[in-house]
Design a protein around this motif. Structure first.
Motif, PDB file in Angstrom:
ATOM      1  N   GLN A 107     -20.625 -25.984 -34.641  1.00  0.00           N
ATOM      2  CA  GLN A 107     -19.249 -25.664 -35.057  1.00  0.00           C
ATOM      3  C   GLN A 107     -19.192 -25.259 -36.530  1.00  0.00           C
ATOM      4  O   GLN A 107     -18.315 -24.488 -36.930  1.00  0.00           O
ATOM      5  N   TRP A 156      -8.872 -20.605 -27.175  1.00  0.00           N
ATOM      6  CA  TRP A 156      -9.097 -22.052 -27.250  1.00  0.00           C
ATOM      7  C   TRP A 156      -7.796 -22.728 -27.692  1.00  0.00           C
ATOM      8  O   TRP A 156      -6.907 -22.066 -28.230  1.00  0.00           O
ATOM      9  N   ASP A 158     -21.669 -27.970 -27.707  1.00  0.00           N
ATOM     10  CA  ASP A 158     -20.748 -27.606 -28.805  1.00  0.00           C
ATOM     11  C   ASP A 158     -19.905 -28.801 -29.224  1.00  0.00           C
ATOM     12  O   ASP A 158     -19.105 -28.697 -30.158  1.00  0.00           O
ATOM     13  N   ASP A 202     -15.662 -26.745 -24.977  1.00  0.00           N
ATOM     14  CA  ASP A 202     -15.777 -25.914 -23.765  1.00  0.00           C
ATOM     15  C   ASP A 202     -15.078 -26.565 -22.573  1.00  0.00           C
ATOM     16  O   ASP A 202     -14.394 -25.883 -21.798  1.00  0.00           O
ATOM     17  N   PHE A 250     -11.764 -27.125 -38.944  1.00  0.00           N
ATOM     18  CA  PHE A 250     -11.750 -27.097 -37.479  1.00  0.00           C
ATOM     19  C   PHE A 250     -10.364 -27.556 -37.066  1.00  0.00           C
ATOM     20  O   PHE A 250     -10.006 -28.719 -37.246  1.00  0.00           O
ATOM     21  N   ARG A 251      -9.559 -26.625 -36.578  1.00  0.00           N
ATOM     22  CA  ARG A 251      -8.131 -26.867 -36.398  1.00  0.00           C
ATOM     23  C   ARG A 251      -7.845 -27.615 -35.091  1.00  0.00           C
ATOM     24  O   ARG A 251      -8.099 -27.075 -34.007  1.00  0.00           O
TER      25      ARG A 251
HETATM   26  N1  FO1 Z   1     -12.452 -22.091 -32.907  1.00  0.00           N
HETATM   27  C1  FO1 Z   1     -12.191 -21.517 -34.103  1.00  0.00           C
HETATM   28  O1  FO1 Z   1     -12.599 -20.388 -34.322  1.00  0.00           O
HETATM   29  N2  FO1 Z   1     -11.488 -22.216 -35.078  1.00  0.00           N
HETATM   30  C2  FO1 Z   1     -11.013 -23.465 -34.873  1.00  0.00           C
HETATM   31  O2  FO1 Z   1     -10.399 -24.043 -35.776  1.00  0.00           O
HETATM   32  C3  FO1 Z   1     -11.250 -24.067 -33.589  1.00  0.00           C
HETATM   33  C4  FO1 Z   1     -10.736 -25.311 -33.274  1.00  0.00           C
HETATM   34  C5  FO1 Z   1     -10.903 -25.809 -31.958  1.00  0.00           C
HETATM   35  C6  FO1 Z   1     -10.309 -27.013 -31.599  1.00  0.00           C
HETATM   36  C7  FO1 Z   1     -10.457 -27.506 -30.326  1.00  0.00           C
HETATM   37  C8  FO1 Z   1     -11.211 -26.783 -29.390  1.00  0.00           C
HETATM   38  O3  FO1 Z   1     -11.351 -27.262 -28.143  1.00  0.00           O
HETATM   39  C9  FO1 Z   1     -11.802 -25.580 -29.726  1.00  0.00           C
HETATM   40  C10 FO1 Z   1     -11.651 -25.078 -31.022  1.00  0.00           C
HETATM   41  N3  FO1 Z   1     -12.232 -23.859 -31.380  1.00  0.00           N
HETATM   42  C11 FO1 Z   1     -11.989 -23.322 -32.624  1.00  0.00           C
HETATM   43  C12 FO1 Z   1     -13.058 -23.123 -30.464  1.00  0.00           C
HETATM   44  C13 FO1 Z   1     -14.527 -23.586 -30.409  1.00  0.00           C
HETATM   45  O4  FO1 Z   1     -15.128 -23.643 -31.642  1.00  0.00           O
HETATM   46  C14 FO1 Z   1     -15.304 -22.605 -29.525  1.00  0.00           C
HETATM   47  O5  FO1 Z   1     -14.549 -22.294 -28.394  1.00  0.00           O
HETATM   48  C15 FO1 Z   1     -16.537 -23.073 -28.872  1.00  0.00           C
HETATM   49  O6  FO1 Z   1     -17.134 -24.199 -29.294  1.00  0.00           O
HETATM   50  C16 FO1 Z   1     -17.469 -21.913 -28.524  1.00  0.00           C
HETATM   51  O7  FO1 Z   1     -17.470 -21.854 -27.123  1.00  0.00           O
END
Ligand code: FO1
Length: 324
Positions: A166, A65, A35, A47, A87-88
């Protein structure tokens, strides 16, 4: 020693319980890195960070997260400049990505950088990236009916529907149907430092309740990991991420269905029966225990919904009990 195959949120919750059930120094997590994404020049490992922040009790409990109490000034500034902010990345979280990116640029390996970050958060468990090589989950979106009628060039049309993980998960909110998933670079990748030893030396191997397709799938695609796991089948316990036919978080149930699997504990058993002797399912699925056993796995029924660290610790103790 306990070795846990881990994705993001579900695995982080289980690990939070595991380090309450046994000394944290006895726990090793092998974590999905497919990811990972490079954004604004920064290497983000969602992750690994989700597991780190959750175990440090610093994670955002609402999202699962990112960090609790985050501020978003950098994202606001980026948006003002017209940059991509779908992507925050929170202000404090950015510190992690700056550090990781800088250390990788200096030539450090992802395993060493991961250990540095875990140590800085005071973690005593061992976190191992599944590989130090680039492996990227790529998702081909199902085509809509109009595109199906219009398309003649199958391969280029299909390529145009392929997006990075992503983009599928966050930008599209995993609300679009998926036709296939592949792990780019996996065939050429090597298991990360310590990964095969952690599987060989473990007393118990646990497959966390992570998405079997896009969280555990990439680990199994790294040459050597599935083989090592298969040789530990008798000592491996998987926890179903599907409860009463649905995923607790994320698109695991939809992805399973879309890719031709049954979205139930029986479907999970079919995916894991060659790798794990035992499947732990939630009490809501007690009625399917016989059907799981008919797939060739012992089935253990208990509470798997980790609403608190205590429930996660009870679940961890149960996993360790059944593996003895
Ligand atoms: N998940 C979201 O739904 N929106 C986000 O903007 C987002 C940002 C983000 C930033 C840092 C990070 O470590 C994780 C983030 N995630 C976000 C979660 C991520 O996409 C998912 O947890 C995984 O990749 C699926 O396991």
């Amino acid at each position: 020693m306990i070795t846990v195959l881990a994705g993001g949120v579900g695995a982080a919750r289980l690990l939070r319980g595991m380090v309450r059930a046994v000394p944290a120094s006895d726990v090793t997590a092998i974590v999905n890195t497919a990811d990972d994404v490079v954004l604004h020049g920064l290497h983000v490992s969602p992750d690994l960070d989700t597991v780190t922040y959750t175990l440090a009790e610093a994670g955002n409990p609402e999202t699962g997260w990112g960090l609790a109490g985050e501020t978003w000034q950098a994202m606001d500034a980026l948006e003002r400049l017209g940059g991509h902010a779908w992507f925050r990345l929170g202000d404090r979280d950015l510190g992690t990505h700056l550090h990781r990116t800088g250390r990788l640029a200096e030539g450090a390996g992802l395993a060493a950088v991961t250990a540095e970050i875990a140590a800085a958060w005071g973690l005593e468990l061992t976190l191992l990236p599944m590989t130090e090589d680039r492996v990227a989950t790529m998702v081909t979106l199902a085509r809509c009916d109009e595109a199906r009628e219009e398309s003649s060039e199958q391969t280029s049309e299909q390529a145009s529907r392929e997006v990075g993980f992503q983009e599928y998960f966050v930008r599209l909110g995993h609300s679009v149907a998926v036709e296939s998933v592949r792990f780019d670079g996996a065939q050429e990748s090597l298991p990360g430092p310590g990964v095969l030893d952690a599987l060989a030396d473990a007393d118990v191997v646990v497959i966390a309740p992570s998405n079997p397709i896009v969280s555990i799938g990439p680990l199994l695609a790294v040459p050597g990991i599935a083989e090592a796991l298969r040789s530990r089948r008798a000592d491996t316990v998987a926890v179903s991420p599907i409860v009463a036919g649905a995923a607790l978080k994320g698109p695991a149930d939809r992805l399973m269905r879309e890719l031709g699997h049954e979205a139930s504990v029986v479907g999970v058993a079919r995916l894991y029966r060659d790798l794990a002797a035992t499947l732990v399912v939630d009490t809501a699925d007690a009625g399917l225990a016989d059907a799981v056993e008919a797939e060739g796995m012992a089935c253990v029924v208990t509470d798997t919904i980790m609403s608190s660290a205590e429930v996660a610790a009870d679940l961890s103790r149960r996993i360790l009990e059944v593996s003895r």
